[in-house]
Design an enzyme around this catalytic site. Structure first.
Site, PDB file in Angstrom:
ATOM      1  N   SER A 116       0.802  -1.230   0.000  1.00 42.02           N
ATOM      2  CA  SER A 116       0.000   0.000   0.000  1.00 42.02           C
ATOM      3  C   SER A 116       0.831   1.276   0.000  1.00 42.02           C
ATOM      4  O   SER A 116       0.297   2.359  -0.278  1.00 42.02           O
ATOM      5  CB  SER A 116      -0.928   0.030   1.217  1.00 42.02           C
ATOM      6  N   TYR A 139      -1.870  -2.954 -11.061  1.00 41.08           N
ATOM      7  CA  TYR A 139      -1.976  -2.672  -9.626  1.00 41.08           C
ATOM      8  C   TYR A 139      -1.200  -3.693  -8.789  1.00 41.08           C
ATOM      9  O   TYR A 139      -0.522  -3.323  -7.823  1.00 41.08           O
ATOM     10  CB  TYR A 139      -3.451  -2.653  -9.212  1.00 41.08           C
ATOM     11  N   TYR A 179      -4.043   3.105   7.389  1.00 40.93           N
ATOM     12  CA  TYR A 179      -5.303   2.355   7.409  1.00 40.93           C
ATOM     13  C   TYR A 179      -6.264   3.000   8.424  1.00 40.93           C
ATOM     14  O   TYR A 179      -6.205   4.215   8.634  1.00 40.93           O
ATOM     15  CB  TYR A 179      -5.049   0.882   7.730  1.00 40.93           C
ATOM     16  N   VAL A 206       1.169  -3.795   3.919  1.00 37.40           N
ATOM     17  CA  VAL A 206       1.061  -5.072   4.637  1.00 37.40           C
ATOM     18  C   VAL A 206       2.322  -5.932   4.571  1.00 37.40           C
ATOM     19  O   VAL A 206       2.397  -6.980   5.207  1.00 37.40           O
ATOM     20  CB  VAL A 206      -0.120  -5.949   4.150  1.00 37.40           C
TER      21      VAL A 206
END
Lengths: 309, 309, 309, 309
Positions: A65, A193, A245, A263
């Protein structure tokens, strides 16, 4: 420099390593689960390659992320602020990063911000290019430039593994395609992605990227402008309001610097006007953030007064 | 027979045709929008082909969501009651038929019932067969058998058109694949599902299917058992609690018979122990039900005391 | 009569009593928790006081949510169908009976149906009367009339205890007051509602009420009309689509009769045209329904073919 | 000082006043609707009463939601950080400030942050005091101290009017009482909360409060510590992540300073280390923020580089 020496920094790293015990390594794909749970490395980059380190700072990990904020910086350059935020919102959310409900209940349907998966997928879909391959090459080149690493690569095993299992992200994409938030072929978007998430680098390189943001877009060695100032600011703002997050609010209070986690256990930190920080600690808390990494930032922030608030 | 003659029935049809004016024909795909908004036809099937009609009762239309209840009957035979309801719930919902939010907020993730899109997709995924083609052939054969129409066909243009644009259903499928509610290739499932929705027949044939359910699974001509009695009952129960989208509660109060509607404007009605009813009226209300068709059933139900309550 | 004798019925009761073990008695207020978990009694009322029993059928219990359907029958007489359903919906829901979320997400804000708490509170608010006391007296008198029990009473301890702790129902009321679904003083409404839930009777009396609904509103002894036929039907319809909390869909499939349960462990059952059923079994499943009571109805329904589907 | 003179500031005020036209004055209670829609005043407080003004800066207005951040500062002193955040979360939300759904879907039930109504009501409930009156006096005294205004008052008409109509806030309170997030008598809490929202002051006084936060809790005249530094930081952090209702993310990007708005049209702004800002412009946008006030802050932030990012 904050810590006078690598030795100073190593003491803090050794101090917080035990926090790794309570967490768990991401294991939704085998490739991510292979790491050593108690690994912990950090680099703090000031400028002109002035940098201190601790831990195995040359070990590679995938951005996951963290890539969201880098691709956002590119999309804002490609399309302009208005285009991007017509399609993706600016508001933080208390919902999990992979939630789909709010896409349904918001009218018009629009991802709340570019840091949740839906928003990040929509942002990747905005990157300019004649082909999916050209879009991917442009992302890679931009990240290379930020990291000052000529041949940035991605972990093919991680990317393929995620591509095979990313059913939830496909659900988000198709939902957004229904609502015209994304366009084009969804499988192609998924390929780009998952590759973007699998870009690999080490703490030092990540810290250097942080330094670019700390300097509002300037290259920390050459002084060259890599990101327009208003875009660097937008990115840092999202890192504060939604970078960690749905623990972003707590992190803002306890640490108080722009940061983005992944992550894989990576964290990109930015101390405005001063430092870029790169951390790798793969043991995650239940929100998906590096347990030891967050503790490390809490200590550094308190000791050296990093908070922007 | 309820109405003594076709003429009796035609009077009621003419009476309610004006209700078509207030609604709108489904136009999310061009093929569906081509119909005449004020069309209205109905057939009431008793047994041994004893049937009365009104309107252009030989005109074909596609089943759309009406197919959900037929494929459910087949899946229950293929897999048994426990298998099916381990994966799909039995509870009605006030949410729209294509909602995804409840899949996310329910733990474990499970479509609330087989009449909403998520549940119907999961049910189609349960049909037995070595290949997607074999599954499709078995569905077609089962519907042929219920309708006593040897060569049931589907509208290729409608099926292809839906397949090209059904992003929301793909989102539901991928979400369920993430949660292991569906398995296998999603595009193959989408092909079968869009074909199933595009199966075409006329009011008479649909009424005959209704008669099978009215007789708890017996063929209304031969008396042969086509559906086990407990499965026919389950299907009728879902038609009452969730057959008319999120207007099912209101329909149960105002009409009070098992029924299932589709966005083509079709309605399958069942008067237990007595009749099957087939209706086609393509002008829809905002919930997606045939406006004139519902009004027609209200009048018939009141006049001939159809309600099961 | 279904069971030839009390002895027949007692055998079934003894058979299913063990299902009480797995459940739990409601204990959110001390007064409810005082019962014996394995109590199980049932009465099946045909007409003219022809009735068979098993268990301690003269033991009193409180109606709790069963009262919702009785007060709805009165409100529909007081205000008419249109008035009531302008304020409360007709649709079943998969949400828990005490949920508030849907009130917020529905536009306009409107309880989904009269069987969830929000809807029931709104319905009690519709009962006519110059004062709260008059409204209460009218409810009591109507229930007396249905049960043919001149002095219906309520359990003061249960009512007071619920009044002191019903914070969630107050939240629902104030939310609805904001949206003009309820009017007047909320505490007064709460007093009437908690009293209504605390009305006490035994299985025999409850079964007699069921017989009134089974006969579409006629007194099963005198044949006098106690409830207009269209209102009796509406009530039975809600009992099917949403009478057993968010297990109503499953109950419709497994049992298939109109029924309404309460957290006291009571169940009011209706076999149309035939019987009223009253059950008391205080051990509840996780949805809030009597565990042994539901099992008892499943067996009776299968053995004597009660299902309306 | 940023603007050299009041005249400089007045030019900007005149420039943005037209933005008032597009918005609307809050009118949910008559007392709030009485203001002049195009009013716009601002004060920027540096230290030692060094302050520049524009518009009718002595005009009083009520704090409304601005009070949330002041009472939070007091509650954190009264109860400590852990106690407060055990009961109220730290996460921003994309939901409206008065939403109740998330209270239901969060487990355990906990308001997401202290800036939404649910969280603010819970925070007011934490203020120490033997009686509700003592709690209220302590709030008043704390605000007096921050504003350096000996006799801070509240608008009795506004407070009473809100008390009579605040059904939604009562719903939130009772819901939280059910889940033990608030305790004690809800009406007493409502009285204190509505008074707190009705505290009145002018731009100059509000700007002075902002200066206290800008100086991390120090009195801008005496240098005396009024708020512990860690609490001042926490408050500023919430002002960034959730101070401007569900436009906080956008405001952080476009303006980038800690700020808190109220539906009276007031805005409290903080430029860390430098200034406190008080604004009154009662014409609101659809999110509930002062339209001209936000535009004014955008221009000031851009011209004088206020952003903390």
């Amino acid at each position: 420099m904050t810590c006078k020496s690598n030795a100073d920094l190593q003491i803090i790293v050794d101090e917080v390593r035990s926090f790794s015990e309570k967490g768990a390594v991401a294991d939704y794909i085998p490739a991510l689960a292979k790491v050593n749970k108690t690994d912990l490395s950090v680099a703090i980059y000031e400028k002109n390659n002035l940098c201190i380190y601790a831990g195995d700072y040359m070990r590679n990990f995938t951005l996951q992320s963290i890539s969201k904020v880098l691709v956002l910086a590119l999309a804002l350059q490609d399309r302009g602020v208005d285009y991007v935020f017509d399609r993706v919102g600016m508001e933080p959310t208390g919902d999990p990063f992979n939630s789909i409900s709010k896409l349904e209940t918001s009218i018009p349907s629009k991802p709340l911000n570019p840091m949740i998966n839906a928003g990040a997928l929509a942002v990747t879909n905005m990157i300019k290019g004649e082909s999916e391959n050209e879009r991917w090459e442009r992302i890679l080149q931009f990240v290379s430039c930020l990291a000052n690493k000529p041949n940035v690569t991605y972990d093919v095993e991680v990317a393929n593994s995620e591509l095979e299992t990313a059913w939830l992200n496909r659900a988000l994409c198709y939902f957004m395609k229904q609502h015209k938030v994304v366009e084009g072929d969804i499988e192609e978007l998924m390929i780009t992605y998952t590759k973007q998430c699998a870009i690999e680098m080490n703490c030092f390189e990540l810290a250097r990227i942080g330094a670019v943001f700390a300097l509002n877009g300037l290259d920390p060695e050459t002084g060259e402008r890599l990101i327009p100032i208003h875009i660097a600011r937008i990115c840092k703002t999202f890192m504060v309001t939604c970078g960690m997050y749905n623990a972003s609010g707590e992190f803002a209070i306890k640490v108080g610097i722009p940061a983005k986690s992944g992550v894989s256990g990576g964290i990109l930190g930015v101390v405005p006007e001063k430092y870029g920080i790169g951390i790798f600690g793969p043991s995650l808390d239940e929100k998906g953030n590096s347990m030891a990494g967050i503790k490390l930032l809490e200590i550094l922030a308190e000791r050296y007064n990093f908070s922007i608030f």
